[in-house]
Design an enzyme around this catalytic site. Sequence first.
Site, PDB file in Angstrom:
ATOM      1  N   ASP A 159      37.097  -1.105  46.665  1.00 23.27           N
ATOM      2  CA  ASP A 159      36.795  -0.159  45.521  1.00 23.27           C
ATOM      3  C   ASP A 159      38.270   0.057  44.826  1.00 23.27           C
ATOM      4  OD1 ASP A 159      37.888   1.903  47.109  1.00 23.27           O
ATOM      5  OD2 ASP A 159      36.094   2.398  47.869  1.00 23.27           O
ATOM      6  N   ARG A 218      29.956  -2.245  47.291  1.00 22.19           N
ATOM      7  CA  ARG A 218      31.314  -2.728  47.432  1.00 22.19           C
ATOM      8  C   ARG A 218      31.298  -3.945  47.829  1.00 22.19           C
ATOM      9  NH1 ARG A 218      34.627   1.551  49.862  1.00 22.19           N
ATOM     10  NH2 ARG A 218      33.196   2.988  49.185  1.00 22.19           N
ATOM     11  N   TYR A 239      20.847   1.460  42.369  1.00 20.29           N
ATOM     12  CA  TYR A 239      22.156   2.024  42.071  1.00 20.29           C
ATOM     13  C   TYR A 239      22.545   1.330  40.704  1.00 20.29           C
ATOM     14  CZ  TYR A 239      23.042   2.516  47.099  1.00 20.29           C
ATOM     15  OH  TYR A 239      22.987   3.176  48.326  1.00 20.29           O
ATOM     16  N   ASP A 288      29.231   7.521  49.758  1.00 18.97           N
ATOM     17  CA  ASP A 288      30.654   7.649  49.813  1.00 18.97           C
ATOM     18  C   ASP A 288      31.156   8.811  48.848  1.00 18.97           C
ATOM     19  OD1 ASP A 288      30.607   5.564  51.496  1.00 18.97           O
ATOM     20  OD2 ASP A 288      31.099   3.997  49.955  1.00 18.97           O
TER      21      ASP A 288
END
Length: 307
Positions: free
Chosen positions: A91, A188, A77, A49
């Site tokens: 987000d 997310r 992550y 993203d």
Amino acid sequence: MAGRGERREPPPPGLLVVDKPAGWTSHDVVGRARRLMGTRKVGHAGTLDPMATGVLVLGVERATKLLGHLALDTKSYLATIRLGLATGTDDAEGEPLGEPVDTGQVGESAVAEGIRALTGDIAQVPSSVSAIKVDGRRAYERARAGEDVALAARPVTVGRFDVLATRTEGPFRDLDVLVDCSSGTYVRALARDLGAGLGVGGHLTALRRTRVGPFTLAQARTIETLAQEEEAAGRASLSLDLDAAVAVAFPRRDADADEAAGLAHGRPLPAGGRAGTVGVFGPDGHVVGLVADDRGAARPVLVLAPA
């Protein structure tokens, strides 16, 4: 260094592991890499993203053919989850859904239990702004056009979901987390679902991919570093040449000269007795191609030897 009007020789094939900056799309990185490497033959494996930073794997020249065969099915992550507010995009870039909720009454044990419920093999509904196609259009295109996007839950695996640090910011609780997960997992959505399960809402405020398959931040270079290389030498250098990329990503099989010549022309090798895809190297140490055992022979999956 080639002059502005000169035609440059194409770069050698291989992989470029980039530390993607925030605000760039994966396509933006490919476009810049094409200029820095001096070739149009650049592609990427797995998108990130625009808000996310971190590991993005690019293929250059013949290595673009390798991208679809890389085992990039596990990822890691570092992320920050803000509890106390849900947003339309899950987000910080999305519009708030309602007013902030005070998270002062949410105890550590409740957070831990919420995280346990989102760890392991779970069914996850992807974010409405994901790149999943719905009737031929990306979900994020429909969502940003104001359409209601309903995506089906899909099985994913979250192998690790650890809280590294916790901070209070006004009514909010910010959690710095480490996530190891399968491909197709949306961090997310983990933020959204954790907040929903706690009854306070949640969204993602930061996301950094530290690993995809065997490729990590240790191999990644920034756009600025690559640009400095291009300025100094006329072209940025690869992270891994084609031989090294295959050696890192696949089990190795060494072939004799006759076998290597046959595979270079698309002929199968004797079965190797190993499951999955294997990288085959010739007597000169260079990769010839990828094979997989099938019907009693090691059949070509991809020929990488130069034409």
